[in-house]
Design an enzyme around this catalytic site. Structure first.
Site: not given
Length: 736
Positions: A114, A282
């Site tokens: 992020h 993920h």
């Protein structure tokens, strides 16, 4: 990017974790030039220009002092010691914010992702290179919920290594070490990111005044993903990428796939890199949605003073299995703390159905799955839960092109690991600049095309000989100066791309850009290429020297003998090392310095000028003196007379400022962005100009600079200040 974001409909019930051409009516740049932000002058006069974007990182906000250089300090960093400390940190779970399964890897990967994932290729803004995640709005974005805890967990390491380790480097490196600690062979890492000490107000994150407002607000047509407003890359205010529940919170993997493709393309990623990053992000970690959004307190910027910079404080237990972050709940893989191929194993070999998380978020769960294939509880390994997929994950299975890549990765785990490692390196380094800025022992030897490689140029030629041949070439002042300017103006301080080094103005796509006047450019480059070949200078150096020769001639005509500073050594890049698609976003669609814009936009030309000046790293007074000089030198696009407020075109005088501030003359609108200057007595038309010209007389701040350069005793100052600002632009992005 463990933990994803997903609003439901237009309103978000919980916080969140995880290039189309500009059209008339849409802004092609950031809006920071004309946005009120607590400035009382702008509250009273909202149309005034806000120059904060040109002066936001003044030395006064930096506590490190004039003599401190982080890029020198980091060279003394104990790299192996830091690496070991971060490896140890990953499994040193703290009671106040315990690690899932005893490993902070997933949280640290999300932190790095992020920090880096805000980068967008359209204007080079965002990204991990400044440590901007420490400040609002990013530190309180819904998508960054609970990353305040991650940064606080890292504080002891930052404290230990002090000035030799910037927050920007640490935020990017933590995720890389996390992957390494979980079994991935990482591609490498480079240090050298310098911290800022104030939010980056130049970044336009969108016009919405509500977190997670419906995507429709930033699309011409939300059904057509490519119509997202430039330069934005995220689909909603406060998100990093896409809404993982689906477009506007409505699950539809094929529609989501279209938005993923546009979003990742605007982050400079192709389809293969997109699948690799989605799957790799993920493969480890989990989403957190075992609770209620109502139990969370305000974000860090909105919290009370006693919270000491932390936010989203949970009224309930709120840690471990009860952590509430995104609203989606569960892990993607069977073994969320180890690097493996489990993501594709589960995604491709199971059927999935839509379900709601405990927090009420849409998520996909397998219809049938063996108990041993389920991930265990983060606190109690005797408990197992279904794995989950987001709508974005399902896009990797259901979109035909993404499916082909997913199957290729599934069949070849080694290829997947290598592709992901490279894509992760690109994600975390895309805005660090050229490879010669990379610092540390973990820098890969390979030079990558997205680093815009430029070979070193010669410094052994005679500069005087090159200048003499240029002066005898028959090329005029305006041609020499305009060509050098066009070569250098592509520089972006946001991601350190572009600039005169490399002479890419002679290559596709730049040689064909409308703003570069291809006909004139071809004629000038033909002459300069011959001179470069004769003298042994690079074409890049010859182009800059050509501009300098033009300036010296123009200054001499004004009565000043000057030598424009010059540093040799620029190289000439080749077409084979120039990614055409990657360079397309650098195309100028406006340039106030040459009084040109490709078409009309919703924002005013003077706002576009501020955007260009900010990317070039110019101050307001540097911008001012450059405009005045470029006008009298006759460098306007297509030879336009607008703003050329002098009878001595081609001479480096301060006439632009003298005539602009002359009270005997008045200005009158005569068309769209066109004005006439008329004599008060008699009304005779003297000159024409655009808004970009007139703003230097109408705006009180810019007029104060214009008056300085219009003074009778400041002609010489004008010449020297122009040359200093010119040299700054010519050397931007070049390190000899």
């Amino acid at each position: 990017m463990s933990d994803a974001s997903q609003p439901t409909g237009g309103k978000c019930p919980f916080p969140h974790e995880t290039t189309a051409p500009a059209e008339s009516g849409k802004c092609p740049v950031m809006h920071g030039a004309n946005t009120s932000s607590g400035d009382p002058n702008m509250d009273w006069w909202p149309k005034t220009l806000n120059f904060d974007i040109l002066h936001q990182h003044d030395r006064k906000v930096n506590p490190m002092g004039e003599d401190f250089s982080y890029r020198e300090a980091v060279k003394e960093l104990d790299y192996e010691g830091l690496r070991k400390d971060l490896h140890d940190f990953m499994t040193d779970s703290q009671d106040w914010w315990p690690a899932d399964w005893g490993h902070y890897g997933g949280l640290m990967i999300r932190l790095s992702w992020h920090a880096a994932g805000t980068y967008r290729i359209a204007d080079g803004r965002g990204g991990a290179a400044t440590g901007n995640q420490r400040f609002a709005p990013l530190n309180s974005w819904p998508d960054n919920v609970n990353l305040d805890k991650a940064r606080r967990l890292l504080w002891p390491i930052k404290k230990k290594y002090g000035n030799k380790l910037s927050w920007a480097d640490l935020l990017a490196y933590a995720g890389t070490v996390a992957y390494e600690s979980m079994g991935l062979k990482v591609y490498g890492f480079a240090f050298g990111r310098e911290d800022i000490w104030h939010p980056e107000k130049d970044i336009y994150w969108g016009s919405e005044r509500e977190w997670l407002a419906p995507s429709d607000t930033r699309y011409t047509d939300v059904e057509q993903a490519e119509t997202m407003e430039n330069p934005l890359a995220a689909v909603q205010m406060g998100l990093i990428y896409v809404n993982p529940e689906g477009v506007n919170g409505k699950p539809d993997p094929l529609k989501t796939a279209a938005h993923v493709r546009v979003t990742f393309a605007r982050m400079a990623m192709n389809d293969e890199e997109t699948v690799a990053l989605t799957a790799g992000g993920h493969t480890v970690g989990k989403c957190h949605g075992n609770g209620r959004a109502e139990d969370l307190g305000p974000d860090p910027e909105a919290e009370e003073i006693e919270a000491q910079g932390l936010g989203w404080i949970n009224k309930k237990r709120g840690i471990g299995r009860d952590t509430m972050s995104s609203g989606i709940e569960g892990a993607w893989t069977t073994h969320p703390t180890q690097w493996d191929n489990g993501y594709f194993e589960l995604l491709l070999n199971h059927e999935w159905e839509l379900k709601k998380s405990p927090a009420g978020a849409w998520q996909w769960e397998p219809i049938n799955i063996k108990e041993e294939d389920k991930p265990v509880d983060v606190e109690d390994p005797s408990i197992r839960y279904n794995p989950i997929m987001t709508d974005a994950d399902m896009a990797m299975k259901m979109d035909p092109e993404y499916r082909k890549i997913s199957e290729k990765f599934y069949k070849d785990p080694a290829y997947f690991s290598e592709t992901f490692a490279r894509a992760w390196f690109k994600l975390t380094h895309r805005d660090l600049g050229p490879k010669d800025r990379y610092i540390g022992p973990f820098v890969p030897d390979e030079e990558l095309i997205w680093q815009d490689p430029v070979p070193s140029g010669s410094t052994g030629y005679s500069i005087a000989d090159v200048k003499s041949k240029i002066a005898a070439s028959g090329l005029g002042v305006s041609e020499l100066v305009a060509t050098a300017w066009d070569s250098a103006r592509t520089f972006r301080g946001s991601d350190l791309r572009g600039g005169a080094n490399g002479a890419r103005i002679r290559l596709a796509p730049q040689k064909d850009w409308e703003g570069n006047e291809p006909g004139r450019l071809k004629r000038v480059l033909s002459a300069l290429e011959s001179i470069a070949a004769e003298t042994g200078a690079s074409l890049a150096d010859s182009i800059v020297l050509a501009g300098n020769v033009g300036l010296e001639q123009a200054a001499k005509a004004a009565g000043f003998e000057v030598e424009v500073p010059f540093t040799p050594g620029r190289g000439d890049a080749g077409q084979e090392l120039t990614d055409i698609d990657s360079f397309e976003p650098l195309e100028p669609i406006h340039d106030g310095f040459r009084n040109w814009q490709k078409k009309d936009y919703a924002v005013q030309p003077e706002e576009l000028l501020l955007d260009r000046a900010q990317l070039l790293g110019l101050t307001a007074h540097e911008m001012t003196v450059l405009i005045g000089g470029m006008r009298v030198l006759g460098t306007n696009y297509g030879g336009s007379p607008h703003g050329v407020l002098t009878e001595r075109e081609g001479v480096l005088t301060n006439d632009f400022f003298i005539n602009l501030t002359d009270p005997a003359l008045t200005w009158h609108p005569v068309g769209s962005n066109l004005y006439e200057m008329r004599e008060r007595k008699g009304g005779a038309v003297r000159w024409t100009a655009t808004r970009v010209d007139l703003v230097f007389g109408s705006n009180s701040i810019l007029r104060s600079y214009a008056e300085v350069y219009a003074q009778d005793d400041n002609q010489e100052k004008f010449v020297h200040d122009f040359i200093a600002a010119w040299t700054k632009v010519m050397e931007a992005g070049f390190k000899a």
